[in-house]
Design a protein around this motif. Structure first.
Motif, PDB file in Angstrom:
ATOM      1  N   LEU A  63       0.829  -1.197   0.000  1.00 29.83           N
ATOM      2  CA  LEU A  63       0.000   0.000   0.000  1.00 29.83           C
ATOM      3  C   LEU A  63       0.868   1.254   0.000  1.00 29.83           C
ATOM      4  N   GLY A  64       1.725   1.393   0.994  1.00 23.22           N
ATOM      5  CA  GLY A  64       2.556   2.574   1.129  1.00 23.22           C
ATOM      6  C   GLY A  64       3.970   2.338   0.645  1.00 23.22           C
ATOM      7  N   GLY A  65       4.817   3.322   0.900  1.00 21.71           N
ATOM      8  CA  GLY A  65       6.224   3.191   0.550  1.00 21.71           C
ATOM      9  C   GLY A  65       6.599   3.937  -0.711  1.00 21.71           C
ATOM     10  N   ASP A  66       7.739   4.635  -0.645  1.00 23.15           N
ATOM     11  CA  ASP A  66       8.278   5.266  -1.845  1.00 23.15           C
ATOM     12  C   ASP A  66       9.328   4.341  -2.469  1.00 23.15           C
ATOM     13  N   SER A  67      10.000   4.806  -3.498  1.00 23.33           N
ATOM     14  CA  SER A  67      10.954   3.949  -4.218  1.00 23.33           C
ATOM     15  C   SER A  67      12.080   3.477  -3.313  1.00 23.33           C
ATOM     16  N   GLU A  68      12.556   4.360  -2.436  1.00 20.78           N
ATOM     17  CA  GLU A  68      13.663   3.987  -1.572  1.00 20.78           C
ATOM     18  C   GLU A  68      13.266   2.890  -0.593  1.00 20.78           C
ATOM     19  N   LEU A  69      12.081   3.016   0.000  1.00 29.69           N
ATOM     20  CA  LEU A  69      11.638   2.012   0.970  1.00 29.69           C
ATOM     21  C   LEU A  69      11.394   0.666   0.292  1.00 29.69           C
ATOM     22  N   ILE A  70      10.695   0.676  -0.837  1.00 30.91           N
ATOM     23  CA  ILE A  70      10.421  -0.581  -1.522  1.00 30.91           C
ATOM     24  C   ILE A  70      11.724  -1.218  -2.008  1.00 30.91           C
ATOM     25  N   TYR A  71      12.654  -0.394  -2.478  1.00 34.08           N
ATOM     26  CA  TYR A  71      13.956  -0.925  -2.886  1.00 34.08           C
ATOM     27  C   TYR A  71      14.646  -1.624  -1.719  1.00 34.08           C
ATOM     28  N   SER A  72      14.586  -1.016  -0.535  1.00 37.30           N
ATOM     29  CA  SER A  72      15.240  -1.627   0.623  1.00 37.30           C
ATOM     30  C   SER A  72      14.601  -2.964   0.974  1.00 37.30           C
ATOM     31  N   HIS A  73      13.277  -3.067   0.821  1.00 39.48           N
ATOM     32  CA  HIS A  73      12.597  -4.346   1.061  1.00 39.48           C
ATOM     33  C   HIS A  73      13.041  -5.395   0.039  1.00 39.48           C
ATOM     34  N   ILE A 119       8.656 -14.150  -9.599  1.00 38.53           N
ATOM     35  CA  ILE A 119       7.932 -13.207  -8.744  1.00 38.53           C
ATOM     36  C   ILE A 119       6.701 -12.692  -9.469  1.00 38.53           C
ATOM     37  N   VAL A 120       5.598 -12.581  -8.729  1.00 40.20           N
ATOM     38  CA  VAL A 120       4.383 -11.929  -9.216  1.00 40.20           C
ATOM     39  C   VAL A 120       4.209 -10.637  -8.431  1.00 40.20           C
ATOM     40  N   LEU A 121       4.096  -9.536  -9.129  1.00 34.49           N
ATOM     41  CA  LEU A 121       3.896  -8.233  -8.505  1.00 34.49           C
ATOM     42  C   LEU A 121       2.430  -7.837  -8.599  1.00 34.49           C
ATOM     43  N   GLY A 122       1.838  -7.543  -7.433  1.00 30.37           N
ATOM     44  CA  GLY A 122       0.508  -6.952  -7.411  1.00 30.37           C
ATOM     45  C   GLY A 122       0.629  -5.443  -7.483  1.00 30.37           C
ATOM     46  N   THR A 123      -0.328  -4.739  -6.929  1.00 27.91           N
ATOM     47  CA  THR A 123      -0.275  -3.286  -6.964  1.00 27.91           C
ATOM     48  C   THR A 123       0.619  -2.750  -5.843  1.00 27.91           C
ATOM     49  N   PHE A 124       1.355  -1.692  -6.169  1.00 26.05           N
ATOM     50  CA  PHE A 124       2.126  -0.929  -5.194  1.00 26.05           C
ATOM     51  C   PHE A 124       1.497   0.462  -5.191  1.00 26.05           C
ATOM     52  N   THR A 125       0.456   0.602  -4.367  1.00 28.94           N
ATOM     53  CA  THR A 125      -0.507   1.686  -4.510  1.00 28.94           C
ATOM     54  C   THR A 125       0.131   3.068  -4.495  1.00 28.94           C
ATOM     55  N   ASN A 126       0.890   3.377  -3.465  1.00 24.70           N
ATOM     56  CA  ASN A 126       1.458   4.721  -3.348  1.00 24.70           C
ATOM     57  C   ASN A 126       2.391   5.041  -4.512  1.00 24.70           C
ATOM     58  N   MET A 127       3.248   4.091  -4.857  1.00 24.77           N
ATOM     59  CA  MET A 127       4.195   4.315  -5.945  1.00 24.77           C
ATOM     60  C   MET A 127       3.487   4.516  -7.274  1.00 24.77           C
ATOM     61  N   GLU A 128       2.467   3.707  -7.531  1.00 30.47           N
ATOM     62  CA  GLU A 128       1.788   3.768  -8.823  1.00 30.47           C
ATOM     63  C   GLU A 128       0.893   5.000  -8.926  1.00 30.47           C
ATOM     64  N   GLU A 129       0.249   5.395  -7.822  1.00 27.87           N
ATOM     65  CA  GLU A 129      -0.596   6.588  -7.864  1.00 27.87           C
ATOM     66  C   GLU A 129       0.231   7.855  -8.080  1.00 27.87           C
ATOM     67  N   LYS A 130       1.446   7.868  -7.525  1.00 32.60           N
ATOM     68  CA  LYS A 130       2.313   9.046  -7.642  1.00 32.60           C
ATOM     69  C   LYS A 130       3.307   8.941  -8.794  1.00 32.60           C
ATOM     70  N   ASN A 131       3.243   7.802  -9.508  1.00 30.56           N
ATOM     71  CA  ASN A 131       4.137   7.580 -10.648  1.00 30.56           C
ATOM     72  C   ASN A 131       5.609   7.748 -10.249  1.00 30.56           C
ATOM     73  N   LEU A 132       5.969   7.135  -9.126  1.00 29.66           N
ATOM     74  CA  LEU A 132       7.329   7.255  -8.606  1.00 29.66           C
ATOM     75  C   LEU A 132       8.306   6.411  -9.419  1.00 29.66           C
ATOM     76  N   PRO A 160      12.553   4.960  -9.639  1.00 30.81           N
ATOM     77  CA  PRO A 160      12.237   3.874 -10.564  1.00 30.81           C
ATOM     78  C   PRO A 160      11.043   3.060 -10.071  1.00 30.81           C
ATOM     79  N   THR A 161      10.383   2.387 -10.981  1.00 28.79           N
ATOM     80  CA  THR A 161       9.238   1.563 -10.632  1.00 28.79           C
ATOM     81  C   THR A 161       9.707   0.287  -9.950  1.00 28.79           C
ATOM     82  N   VAL A 162       8.781  -0.396  -9.321  1.00 25.12           N
ATOM     83  CA  VAL A 162       9.099  -1.685  -8.692  1.00 25.12           C
ATOM     84  C   VAL A 162       9.608  -2.668  -9.746  1.00 25.12           C
ATOM     85  N   GLU A 163       8.967  -2.643 -10.906  1.00 23.94           N
ATOM     86  CA  GLU A 163       9.390  -3.550 -11.972  1.00 23.94           C
ATOM     87  C   GLU A 163      10.831  -3.272 -12.389  1.00 23.94           C
ATOM     88  N   GLU A 164      11.189  -2.007 -12.522  1.00 24.46           N
ATOM     89  CA  GLU A 164      12.554  -1.651 -12.913  1.00 24.46           C
ATOM     90  C   GLU A 164      13.567  -2.053 -11.855  1.00 24.46           C
TER      91      GLU A 164
END
Length: 277
Positions: free
Chosen positions: A199-209, A225-238, A240-244
């Motif tokens: 739900l939450g998290g910016d690029s730096e936090l998700i990267y650390s995870h 790996i299957v990626l679901g939604t990363f709500t905060n990142m995708e809504e704000k178009n942060l 790099p993306t989780v996929e990247e």
């Protein structure tokens, strides 16, 4: 899976709900009862009725032993669910198998139960039955639960990397899954399909995870790996993306779906189920 006059349990294993949620909970109960289910609620749903982790686990065990209850639905989220894990009796759960439905912070509890019992659990928030897309969710829920159809479990997806992925799926919310790291409750990742969302998290936090998972050798062990939604990142178009970020950390297959996560339209995923993409 369910039939009329079956009992179901409603619990809160993570943060207790604020009292202003009581009307929504009552709406949910009315909908479930309209499906002719018998609803039993934990006494620890709301703030002010606060039960500690051991008391919440005792309610869970009562619901597992109760032969009339066929499924347990957790309607909470937050930070507290991992406190319940050590107080559950997994031998009893093995003898009285029934699915636990929950999402977000319940990721840790769902994966702990799967790791200790090898019984399927379900990432799904039943509160979606009374949220923005109520009609669609109620229809999908009823058809799936009462007629063994796949409305809740059918997801659209695309490959970000690779072109084939199959195996038993584990995982859920990335932050909450990592609560199990280093414990006996962390699921065996060998040859598994790992599902991740947030739900939450910016690029730096998700990267650390993601790096934490890599350093646990998870990406080396899993089939992909299957990626679901990363709500905060995708809504704000942060960026790099989780996929990247993930493509830099592993060459394993990566699948993306927008059908599972924190959206009110979110579908369900069975943890411990064999999946093919």
């Amino acid at each position: 899976m369910l039939k009329k006059n079956d009992g179901i349990g409603i619990v809160v294993n993570s943060n207790e709900l604020s009292i202003d949620k009581k009307e929504k909970v009552n709406d949910l109960i009315r909908i479930l009862e309209s499906m002719q289910l018998i609803v039993k609620c934990s006494p620890y749903l709301y703030k002010g009725q606060k039960g500690n982790a051991k008391q919440k686990a005792e309610i869970m065990m009562e619901f597992y032993i109760d032969k009339d209850i066929k499924a347990i639905f957790d309607i909470s989220g937050g930070n507290l669910a991992n406190g319940v894990i050590e107080y559950l009796d997994y031998d009893i759960i093995k003898k009285h198998p029934k699915p636990l439905f929950g999402y977000s912070d319940l990721t840790c509890l769902i994966n702990a139960i799967y790791s200790q019992t090898h019984q399927n659990q379900v990432l799904y928030q039943v509160f979606n039955l009374v949220k923005a897309h109520q009609f669609q969710q109620c229809y999908s829920f009823y058809q799936t639960m009462f007629h063994d159809l796949t409305y809740l479990y059918h997801i659209d997806y695309q490959f970000i990397q690779g072109n084939q992925l199959k195996g038993i799926v584990v995982g859920g919310n990335i932050r909450c899954l990592l609560k199990l790291a280093g414990t006996k409750y962390f699921p065996d990742m060998n040859h598994k399909v790992l599902f991740l969302e947030s739900l939450g998290g910016d690029s730096e936090l998700i990267y650390s995870h993601l790096v934490h998972l890599k350093q646990l050798n998870v990406f080396r062990q899993v089939k992909g790996i299957v990626l679901g939604t990363f709500t905060n990142m995708e809504e704000k178009n942060l960026k790099p993306t989780v996929e990247e970020m993930l493509k830099e950390l592993t060459d394993k297959p990566i699948v993306k779906t927008y059908d599972i996560g924190h959206s009110h339209l979110s579908k369900a995923l069975k943890i411990g189920e064999y999946v093919e993409f």
